[in-house]
Motif scaffolding. Structure first.
Motif, short mmCIF file in Angstrom:
data_model
loop_
_atom_site.label_atom_id
_atom_site.label_comp_id
_atom_site.label_asym_id
_atom_site.label_seq_id
_atom_site.Cartn_x
_atom_site.Cartn_y
_atom_site.Cartn_z
N ASP A 1 0.82 -1.20 0.00
CA ASP A 1 0.00 0.00 0.00
C ASP A 1 0.86 1.26 0.00
O ASP A 1 0.47 2.28 -0.58
N ILE A 2 2.01 1.22 0.65
CA ILE A 2 2.92 2.37 0.61
C ILE A 2 3.36 2.63 -0.82
O ILE A 2 3.36 3.78 -1.31
N PHE A 3 3.75 1.56 -1.54
CA PHE A 3 4.20 1.75 -2.92
C PHE A 3 3.06 2.24 -3.81
O PHE A 3 3.26 3.11 -4.66
N LEU A 4 1.87 1.67 -3.63
CA LEU A 4 0.74 2.11 -4.46
C LEU A 4 0.40 3.56 -4.20
O LEU A 4 -0.02 4.28 -5.12
N ALA A 5 0.56 4.03 -2.96
CA ALA A 5 0.35 5.45 -2.68
C ALA A 5 1.41 6.29 -3.36
O ALA A 5 1.12 7.37 -3.89
N LEU A 6 2.65 5.80 -3.36
CA LEU A 6 3.73 6.53 -4.02
C LEU A 6 3.53 6.60 -5.52
O LEU A 6 3.79 7.64 -6.15
N SER A 7 3.06 5.50 -6.12
CA SER A 7 2.90 5.45 -7.58
C SER A 7 1.54 5.95 -8.05
O SER A 7 1.22 5.84 -9.24
N ASN A 8 0.73 6.46 -7.13
CA ASN A 8 -0.59 7.00 -7.45
C ASN A 8 -1.52 5.93 -8.01
O ASN A 8 -2.30 6.17 -8.94
N ASP A 9 -1.43 4.71 -7.47
CA ASP A 9 -2.30 3.63 -7.90
C ASP A 9 -3.18 3.11 -6.77
O ASP A 9 -3.87 2.11 -6.94
N LEU A 10 -3.17 3.77 -5.62
CA LEU A 10 -3.91 3.25 -4.48
C LEU A 10 -5.42 3.32 -4.72
O LEU A 10 -6.15 2.39 -4.41
N ALA A 11 -5.88 4.43 -5.29
CA ALA A 11 -7.32 4.56 -5.55
C ALA A 11 -7.77 3.55 -6.60
O ALA A 11 -8.85 2.96 -6.49
N ALA A 12 -6.95 3.30 -7.60
CA ALA A 12 -7.30 2.34 -8.65
C ALA A 12 -7.32 0.92 -8.10
O ALA A 12 -8.16 0.11 -8.48
N ALA A 13 -6.39 0.61 -7.17
CA ALA A 13 -6.39 -0.72 -6.57
C ALA A 13 -7.61 -0.91 -5.68
O ALA A 13 -8.14 -2.02 -5.56
N HIS A 14 -8.04 0.17 -5.05
CA HIS A 14 -9.23 0.09 -4.19
C HIS A 14 -10.51 -0.02 -5.02
O HIS A 14 -11.40 -0.81 -4.70
N ASP A 15 -10.60 0.73 -6.06
CA ASP A 15 -11.79 0.74 -6.92
C ASP A 15 -11.33 0.70 -8.37
O ASP A 15 -10.97 1.74 -8.94
N PRO A 16 -11.28 -0.50 -8.98
CA PRO A 16 -10.76 -0.61 -10.36
C PRO A 16 -11.54 0.21 -11.37
O PRO A 16 -11.02 0.53 -12.44
N THR A 17 -12.79 0.58 -11.07
CA THR A 17 -13.57 1.36 -12.03
C THR A 17 -13.15 2.82 -12.08
O THR A 17 -13.49 3.53 -13.02
N ALA A 18 -12.43 3.27 -11.02
CA ALA A 18 -12.01 4.68 -10.97
C ALA A 18 -10.52 4.76 -11.24
O ALA A 18 -9.72 4.23 -10.48
N GLY A 19 -10.14 5.38 -12.33
CA GLY A 19 -8.74 5.53 -12.65
C GLY A 19 -8.07 6.57 -11.77
O GLY A 19 -8.73 7.46 -11.21
N PRO A 20 -6.74 6.52 -11.67
CA PRO A 20 -6.02 7.48 -10.85
C PRO A 20 -6.05 8.88 -11.45
O PRO A 20 -6.07 9.06 -12.66
N VAL A 21 -6.09 9.87 -10.58
CA VAL A 21 -6.06 11.27 -10.99
C VAL A 21 -4.60 11.73 -10.99
O VAL A 21 -3.85 11.45 -10.05
N SER A 22 -4.21 12.42 -12.00
CA SER A 22 -2.82 12.86 -12.12
C SER A 22 -2.47 13.83 -10.99
O SER A 22 -3.27 14.69 -10.60
N ARG A 23 -1.26 13.66 -10.43
CA ARG A 23 -0.77 14.56 -9.38
C ARG A 23 0.75 14.61 -9.46
O ARG A 23 1.40 13.75 -10.07
N ASN A 24 1.33 15.61 -8.80
CA ASN A 24 2.78 15.76 -8.86
C ASN A 24 3.45 14.91 -7.79
O ASN A 24 2.80 14.29 -6.94
N GLY A 25 4.78 14.90 -7.81
CA GLY A 25 5.54 14.06 -6.90
C GLY A 25 5.39 14.45 -5.44
O GLY A 25 5.49 13.59 -4.55
#
Length: 528
Positions: A285-309
Motif C-alpha cells: 500500500d505504501i508503494f501504491l500510494a507513491l505510484s498514485n495507484d492506491l485509488a485504482a487498486a481500491h476501486d478498479p472502475t475509478a482511474g487514478p487522478v494525475s498529481r505531482n511528486g
C-alpha cells in the motif's frame, strides 16, 4: 529445553551461593528473574531476598531438588517440553504495559536485555555437558522429600511440537479468513475514509496481540493465585521458617514465561495475530500510494487522478504514519483491555482449564488443524461454485481457498525463522526482519505477474492471488513487529522500524516499480 518456571525458581543469581550438591549446570532455566543470567545486579538489595527479584531464597531442601521442581509450571498440572528457541518468539517476556498499577517508581525491561540473557544462557547450556534425565519415579521421590509434590501431566517434546504446529496451522487459517473478511467489509463501502485495505486487519490484529501479551487470567492455572502470592517453607522446624512473599512484578514475568510454553498461546499469538496482520500488504500500500495507484487498486472502475511528486510523497507518509500509529495504539488498547477485564476473569473464573486444554483440546487440534488444511486443498481442487455460475470464473479459488492452501506454509516459515534468528541480535529482531523482507519481495513478484497484460490464465492468476494473500500475508506480520518496536530501546526501535520500512519499500520500488514505470499495471480479472 525450556521449562515453565515454578514460583520458587530464580533464587540465585549466576549460580553463586549454591549448595555443593547443586552445581550451576544443573540449575533450571530461570524465566522469572530478568537478571538470572547476569551478575552484579543485586548490589544494595536486601540480603534476605534474591538480587533483582524481591523473591526470598529457596529452602535448602527445595534447592537440592531443583531439577524435579523445575518441571512443574508454578505448581502446575501441565508441563510442556519446549525448545529453548521458543523464547525468541514475539517480544519474549515483555508486556506492553510494564506498570499496570501505575506505581510512582518502576523499573522497565527492554527486549535487548531479555534476549541477551536468553542467548547467553542457551550458549552456556550448549557448551556444558548434559546429564541424563531422571525417571518419573525419581522425580516423584525428590519432590516428595522436598514437600513440593503436585499432580502433573507431562507432555513430551515430540507431542508439544506436534500440538504447536497444529495450532499454528489452524489459527493461520482463521487469521487469513479474518483478514480477508475484514478487508472486504471495511474497504468496499461507499465513501470510505481509508482506501488502503491493510489498515483494519493490522490494527485489529495488534489489539488481539496486546490483549494476549498483557493477559494473566486467560491461561491462569487453578492454583496460580496461591502459588504466585506465597510459598510456605517446607521445613517447619527451621528458625527462619516464614512465608516467601513473591514480588508481583516477578510473578507477572513468571506467568508470561509460562504462557510461552503453552502451544495454544503460541498458536494464538504467532499463528492468529501473525496471520491476521500483514507487513507485506502494508508495504504494498505504501508503494501504491507513491505510484498514485492506491485509488485504482481500491476501486478498479475509478482511474487514478494525475498529481505531482509532492502529493505522492505526502500520500506515502500518510500510509506509513496511519498504519504504524494505529498499530501501536492497538497494541496498547489491547493491553489496557486485558487489565480492565482481569477482575471479570477472576470473579467468573473465565480462564481456560488446563486439564481441558492439555487432555482434550491439544489432541483435538491435531485433527482440526491438518483436517482444515486438507479441506482447503480439496475446496481448491473442487470449488463449491464450479457449477453455480461459470461466468464468475470460480471466484472462491481466488478469493479464499488458494490463500488458505498457502497460509500455513507462510506461518510455519515465520515461526521457525523467528525461533532460529530472533535471538541472534538482541537489538535487532533478525528473524522478523528477514521474513518481512522475504514476504514483501514475494508479494511484489506475485503482484507483477498478476498485472502483466495478457500473461497467464484464470487459474494461474488465482494461484498468484492465493500466494499474495495466503503465503505472504502469513509469512509477514505487523503485530509482532510493533510489539518488538514497543519493547526495544528507543534508538534501536527507530533503527529497526526505519530499516524495515525502508528495506521493504526499496524492494517494492525495484520489483513493482520496474513494471509500473515501464509497461504499467494491467487489469486483473481472475477475482472480479
Amino acid at each position: 529445553m525450556m521449562t515453565a518456571p515454578s514460583n520458587t525458581e530464580g533464587c540465585t543469581a549466576g549460580g553463586q551461593g549454591d549448595a555443593p550438591d547443586s552445581p550451576h549446570r544443573n540449575q533450571p532455566r530461570n524465566l522469572v528473574d530478568p537478571h538470572n543470567h547476569s551478575q552484579g545486579h543485586g548490589d544494595g538489595h536486601d540480603q534476605g531476598t534474591v538480587a533483582g527479584t524481591g523473591l526470598h531464597p529457596r529452602h535448602p531442601s527445595q534447592r537440592r531438588y531443583s531439577r524435579a521442581s523445575s518441571r512443574r509450571a508454578s505448581a502446575a498440572t501441565v508441563n510442556y517440553h519446549v525448545p529453548d528457541d521458543y523464547a525468541n518468539l514475539e517480544a519474549s517476556n515483555i508486556s506492553p504495559v510494564q506498570n499496570p498499577d501505575e506505581d510512582p517508581i518502576t523499573r522497565l525491561d527492554t527486549l535487548e536485555q531479555v534476549r541477551s540473557r536468553d542467548r547467553d544462557y542457551i550458549r552456556q547450556r550448549r557448551q556444558e555437558p548434559q546429564e541424563p534425565e531422571s525417571s518419573a519415579a525419581e522425580d516423584y521421590e525428590r519432590e516428595k522429600q522436598a514437600g513440593v509434590v503436585a499432580k502433573r501431566h507431562k507432555v513430551s517434546r515430540l507431542a508439544t511440537e506436534l500440538y504447536t504446529i497444529s495450532y499454528l496451522i489452524f489459527f493461520s487459517l482463521l487469521g487469513t479468513l479474518a483478514r480477508l473478511g475484514l478487508q472486504a467489509l471495511t474497504s468496499s463501502y461507499p465513501q470510505t475514509p481509508i482506501i488502503f485495505p491493510s489498515i483494519w486487519p493490522n490494527f485489529t490484529g495488534c489489539v488481539v496481540m496486546g490483549f494476549l501479551a498483557e493477559d494473566r487470567m486467560l491461561f491462569r492455572q487453578p492454583d496460580w493465585d496461591q502459588s504466585s502470592s506465597t510459598q510456605p517453607n517446607s521445613n517447619k522446624d527451621d528458625d527462619d521458617d516464614e512465608e516467601s512473599h513473591v514480588d508481583p512484578a516477578a510473578a507477572k514475568k513468571a506467568h508470561m514465561a509460562l504462557k510461552k510454553t503453552i502451544p495454544l498461546y503460541i498458536g494464538l499469538a504467532t499463528g492468529f495475530c501473525g496471520s491476521f496482520t500483514s507487513f507485506s500488504s502494508f508495504i504494498r500500500d505504501i508503494f501504491l500510494a507513491l505510484s498514485n495507484d492506491l485509488a485504482a487498486a481500491h476501486d478498479p472502475t475509478a482511474g487514478p487522478v494525475s498529481r505531482n511528486g509532492g502529493y505522492s510523497f505526502m500520500a506515502l507518509l500518510a500510509v506509513i504514519i496511519t498504519t504504524i500509529s494505529l498499530s501501536l495504539s492497538g497494541l496498547f488498547v489491547g493491553a489496557h483491555l486485558a487489565i480492565a477485564v482481569a477482575t471479570l476473569f477472576t470473579r467468573f473464573d473465565l480462564g481456560l482449564p488446563y486439564t481441558f486444554v492439555s487432555r482434550i483440546l491439544d489432541r483435538l487440534i491435531v485433527l482440526l488443524g491438518f483436517g482444515c488444511w486438507l479441506g482447503a486443498v480439496l475446496l481448491s481442487i473442487w470449488p463449491p461454485d464450479r457449477h453455480s455460475n461459470r461466468e464468475q470464473n470460480e471466484r472462491w479459488r481466488g478469493a479464499a481457498t488458494f490463500a488458505l492452501v498457502f497460509a500455513p506454509l507462510g506461518c510455519l516459515t515465520r515461526f521457525y525463522a523467528s525461533a532460529l534468528l530472533n535471538g541472534r541480535l538482541p537489538s535487532f529482531p533478525l528473524g522478523t526482519f528477514v521474513v518481512n523482507m522475504l514476504g514483501t519481495a514475494v508479494l511484489g513478484m506475485a503482484w507483477d505477474l498478476n498485472h502483466v497484460p495478457s500473461l497467464g490464465g484464470v487459474v494461474g492468476c488465482q494461484v498468484l492471488q492465493g500466494v499474495a494473500d495466503g503465503f505472504c500475508g502469513c509469512l509477514t506480520t505487523v503485530s509482532t513487529w510493533v510489539s518488538e518496536l514497543a519493547a526495544l530501546r528507543r534508538r534501536h526501535a527507530y533503527v529497526y522500524g526505519g530499516a524495515s520500512v525502508a528495506g521493504g519499500l526499496a524492494l517494492m520500488v525495484v520489483i513493482m516499480g520496474s513494471l509500473r514505470w515501464t509497461e504499467g499495471f494491467g487489469e486483473v480479472k481472475c477475482i472480479s
